[in-house]
Design a protein around this motif. Structure first.
Motif, PDB file in Angstrom:
ATOM      1  N   VAL A  31       0.779  -1.319   0.005  1.00 15.97           N
ATOM      2  CA  VAL A  31       0.155  -0.035  -0.058  1.00 15.97           C
ATOM      3  C   VAL A  31       0.787   1.638  -0.029  1.00 15.97           C
ATOM      4  CG1 VAL A  31      -1.679   1.120   1.415  1.00 15.97           C
ATOM      5  CG2 VAL A  31      -1.959  -1.192   0.992  1.00 15.97           C
ATOM      6  N   ALA A  32       1.916   1.250   0.759  1.00 15.67           N
ATOM      7  CA  ALA A  32       2.989   2.367   0.767  1.00 15.67           C
ATOM      8  C   ALA A  32       3.387   2.598  -0.622  1.00 15.67           C
ATOM      9  CB  ALA A  32       4.071   2.129   1.637  1.00 15.67           C
ATOM     10  N   GLY A  33       3.747   1.727  -1.126  1.00 10.39           N
ATOM     11  CA  GLY A  33       4.387   1.890  -2.775  1.00 10.39           C
ATOM     12  C   GLY A  33       3.184   2.483  -3.623  1.00 10.39           C
ATOM     13  N   LEU A  34       1.960   1.927  -3.570  1.00 14.30           N
ATOM     14  CA  LEU A  34       0.934   2.484  -4.385  1.00 14.30           C
ATOM     15  C   LEU A  34       0.626   3.989  -3.921  1.00 14.30           C
ATOM     16  CD1 LEU A  34      -1.332   1.953  -6.432  1.00 14.30           C
ATOM     17  CD2 LEU A  34      -2.855   1.007  -4.631  1.00 14.30           C
ATOM     18  N   GLY A  35       0.524   4.289  -2.761  1.00  9.67           N
ATOM     19  CA  GLY A  35       0.391   5.700  -2.247  1.00  9.67           C
ATOM     20  C   GLY A  35       1.448   6.521  -2.586  1.00  9.67           C
ATOM     21  N   LEU A  36       2.586   6.247  -3.070  1.00 10.53           N
ATOM     22  CA  LEU A  36       3.800   7.141  -3.431  1.00 10.53           C
ATOM     23  C   LEU A  36       3.499   7.218  -4.922  1.00 10.53           C
ATOM     24  CD1 LEU A  36       6.072   8.694  -2.543  1.00 10.53           C
ATOM     25  CD2 LEU A  36       7.462   6.711  -2.786  1.00 10.53           C
ATOM     26  N   LEU A  65      12.493   8.337  -4.581  1.00  7.90           N
ATOM     27  CA  LEU A  65      11.678   7.798  -3.325  1.00  7.90           C
ATOM     28  C   LEU A  65      10.861   6.585  -3.658  1.00  7.90           C
ATOM     29  CD1 LEU A  65      11.514   7.895  -0.289  1.00  7.90           C
ATOM     30  CD2 LEU A  65       9.518   9.376  -0.678  1.00  7.90           C
ATOM     31  N   LEU A  66      10.260   6.890  -5.067  1.00 10.64           N
ATOM     32  CA  LEU A  66       9.447   5.634  -5.523  1.00 10.64           C
ATOM     33  C   LEU A  66      10.207   4.612  -5.732  1.00 10.64           C
ATOM     34  CD1 LEU A  66       6.756   4.569  -6.180  1.00 10.64           C
ATOM     35  CD2 LEU A  66       6.761   5.633  -8.358  1.00 10.64           C
ATOM     36  N   ALA A  71      12.451  -0.951  -4.433  1.00 13.45           N
ATOM     37  CA  ALA A  71      13.379  -2.208  -4.206  1.00 13.45           C
ATOM     38  C   ALA A  71      13.483  -2.423  -3.070  1.00 13.45           C
ATOM     39  CB  ALA A  71      14.766  -1.157  -4.539  1.00 13.45           C
ATOM     40  N   LEU A  72      13.251  -1.739  -1.946  1.00 15.44           N
ATOM     41  CA  LEU A  72      12.945  -2.386  -0.546  1.00 15.44           C
ATOM     42  C   LEU A  72      11.845  -3.222  -0.606  1.00 15.44           C
ATOM     43  CD1 LEU A  72      13.358  -2.181   2.338  1.00 15.44           C
ATOM     44  CD2 LEU A  72      12.012  -0.157   2.787  1.00 15.44           C
ATOM     45  N   GLN A  77       9.806  -8.390  -0.091  1.00 12.14           N
ATOM     46  CA  GLN A  77       9.021  -9.687  -0.516  1.00 12.14           C
ATOM     47  C   GLN A  77       9.768 -10.871  -0.704  1.00 12.14           C
ATOM     48  OE1 GLN A  77       7.618  -7.918  -4.299  1.00 12.14           O
ATOM     49  NE2 GLN A  77       5.385  -7.767  -3.092  1.00 12.14           N
ATOM     50  N   VAL A  78      11.063 -10.801  -0.930  1.00 10.08           N
ATOM     51  CA  VAL A  78      11.727 -12.092  -0.924  1.00 10.08           C
ATOM     52  C   VAL A  78      12.071 -12.632   0.282  1.00 10.08           C
ATOM     53  CG1 VAL A  78      14.261 -13.015  -1.572  1.00 10.08           C
ATOM     54  CG2 VAL A  78      12.752 -11.240  -3.081  1.00 10.08           C
TER      55      VAL A  78
END
Length: 547
Positions: A31-36, A65-66, A71-72, A77-78
């Motif tokens: 969700v953080a990735g989508l929000g950014l 930042l995105l 990458a994070l 996920q891995v």
């Protein structure tokens, strides 16, 4: 829900909470990735008309930042996937070990209630399915968290933007109602079909020689093909229903939200419209994830229910009694009396060979099984007389049988070989040093006329390939006797020790039986008149059914 909670409790609350924490972390990162990404789309905040808090970053900084966040997210996920797999594998191994332990230590009465296909199906597939049910239940939680975050994001953006989200969720729910899954019924059928498939495979491997000798390969292949076809047909049915639901859900969500926006439901700028559509789509996808995870969990839970039912039938392993010897190793066992319903008492004493006689089918092997504590042990009693002790040691029931078997070496008539080396087959894990094994086994094999086995390509330590029998019946029979003798127990039970042997080999075995009976308690079932003539006592079993 009760069944899933029982599964979570069996996995351990620490295990389950850790998996739930990983699911929560995965949702937050996604969700953080989508929000950014939405922030980049809107040009750093509320420039497009949405009342979002402005960010003090320009577009380049947001893009950097995105990229860093993505990458994070990939690294997390891995790590999450690896940790989840490790936790699930540990639970799978624990469930399999527990089930196999229950089978190995179960009473004969309980084992009669278990089919081979049912057991193999649980060990090889349904336990994996049980762990999958736990995982899908936690994925339901993950999708629910994502749904709440997406919904809160749009609602906070304003009432005008909340309407298409709600419409999208309604559309996803309608898709779920329009395409019912029947997940529980399909999962129950899958468990039954898996047991049938495993049973056919077990029959083929166990009776390969009989199948080939009867040229019945087409019959067995036909059974296998029919069971496999039913298994795959049921799996395709589950997959088809889920795929139709996913397609219907996505189509309805986009259609409903697009119609609302296209008919003038809002006056948002194009970037804001795209953002609302994206959030509504993701929220509906999260709701679809909740529905799909619930269905997958329902499909997988019958496997866990079958596991619970089978474990209840097998009972708790009698581990403590099996590990406790009824007398010290150095104690001298002088005599034993076995008593069971429908049979006269069987008395054994050191130095006196006792032989069971009677025509085939009269119950000699069944009586040996009962004296050995392998059959009807709940109704059996053993009284052990130890040198220097006046009072006998009494053993009864399943717990007593488990303790009694630690004193017994039993060579059944139908000896079997296991996958592994010849040394492993004879010693069953004892004497790990190869030199010790060679020194012990070579003289025995030579005395039994099996020295030719030492010259086989695999020798004593190479693996045996047992898809086709690689030993003669007489060799397997003598190897079964040797396996029992190498246990070096104070009590030896032998079923037809001279059967399947030529005159010379039978004379050797007969001599060994007599030699060992001088220092042990030996009970033999035999048609061999020479062996019967040298017995101290002869027993004719009374007629009784195997049960």
């Amino acid at each position: 829900m009760k069944l899933w909670i029982a599964l979570a409790r069996e996995a351990g609350w620490g295990h389950t909470l850790l998996l739930a924490g990983l699911a929560l972390l995965a949702s937050v990162v996604e969700v953080a990735g989508l929000g950014l990404a939405v922030g980049v789309l809107l040009g750093a905040g509320g420039a497009a008309g949405l009342p979002l808090p402005a960010l003090s970053l320009d577009l380049r900084q947001l893009l950097a930042l995105l990229v860093a966040l993505m990458a994070l997210r990939g690294l997390l996920q891995v790590g999450i996937a690896v940790l989840q797999e490790w936790l699930n594998s540990a639970l799978t191994d624990r469930l399999r070990s527990d089930l196999l332990s229950r089978v190995l230590y179960a009473s004969s009465l309980r084992l009669e209630q278990v089919g081979r296909g049912e057991l193999l199906g649980l060990l090889m597939d349904d336990i994996d399915t049980s762990v999958y049910a736990l995982d899908r239940g936690l994925q339901l939680l993950q999708s629910l968290i994502s749904l709440l975050i997406y919904a809160a994001g749009v609602v906070l953006a304003g009432r005008g933007q909340a309407a298409p989200l709600l419409l999208g969720l309604v559309a996803a729910a309608l898709a779920g109602l329009a395409q019912r899954s029947g997940a529980w019924q399909l999962g129950t059928l899958q468990t039954r079909l898996n047991a049938a498939l495993q049973s056919i495979v077990g029959d083929g491997l166990h009776g390969l020689k009989a199948i080939r000798a009867a040229t019945a390969e087409p019959w067995l292949l036909g059974r296998f093909s029919e069971a496999a076809r039913d298994y795959r047909r049921n799996a395709r049915r589950s997959l088809r229903r889920e795929a139709v639901f996913g397609a219907l859900r996505d189509w309805l969500v986009v259609l409903v939200v697009a119609l609302w926006l296209g008919l003038g439901g809002t006056g948002l700028q194009p970037a804001a419209v795209a953002t609302v559509l994206l959030l509504a789509y993701r929220a509906a996808g999260a709701l679809g994830g909740v529905i799909s995870s619930r269905r997958a969990c329902l499909w997988a839970l019958p496997g866990y229910q079958a596991l619970r039912e089978l474990r209840e039938r097998l009972g708790t392993p009698v581990l403590a009694a099996a590990a406790t010897r009824p007398l010290a190793r150095e104690a001298r066992l002088e005599a034993v009396r076995w008593q069971g319903p429908g049979q006269p008492a069987v008395d054994l004493r050191r130095g006196a060979l006792v032989v069971l006689v009677g025509p085939s089918g009269s119950g000699k092997s069944t009586l040996l099984d009962r004296v050995a504590g392998l059959l009807a042990e709940e109704d059996s009693q053993w009284q052990l007389q130890v040198a220097g002790s006046r009072a006998p040691i009494e053993l009864t029931g399943s717990a007593g049988a488990a303790a009694w078997r630690t004193l017994v070496a039993y060579a059944p008539q139908g000896a079997v070989l296991f996958e592994g080396s010849l040394a492993d087959n004879l010693l069953l894990g004892r004497l790990p040093e190869r030199e010790e094994r060679d020194e012990l086994l070579a003289p025995w094999l030579q005395r039994l006329g099996l020295e030719a086995l030492l010259g086989r390509p695999e020798g004593l330590h190479g693996p045996l390939n047992l898809a086709v029998d690689c030993f003669s019946g007489g060799e397997i029979h003598r190897l079964g006797l040797l396996r029992a003798w190498l246990l070096d127990q104070p009590v030896e039970l032998l079923d037809e020790p001279t059967a399947f042997l030529d005159a010379q080999a039978a004379a050797t075995v007969r001599q060994l039986v007599l030699e060992r009976s001088r220092e042990r308690l030996v009970l033999v079932a035999s048609h061999d008149p020479e062996l019967v003539a040298q017995a101290a006592a002869v027993i004719r079993p009374a007629a009784f059914t195997r049960r």
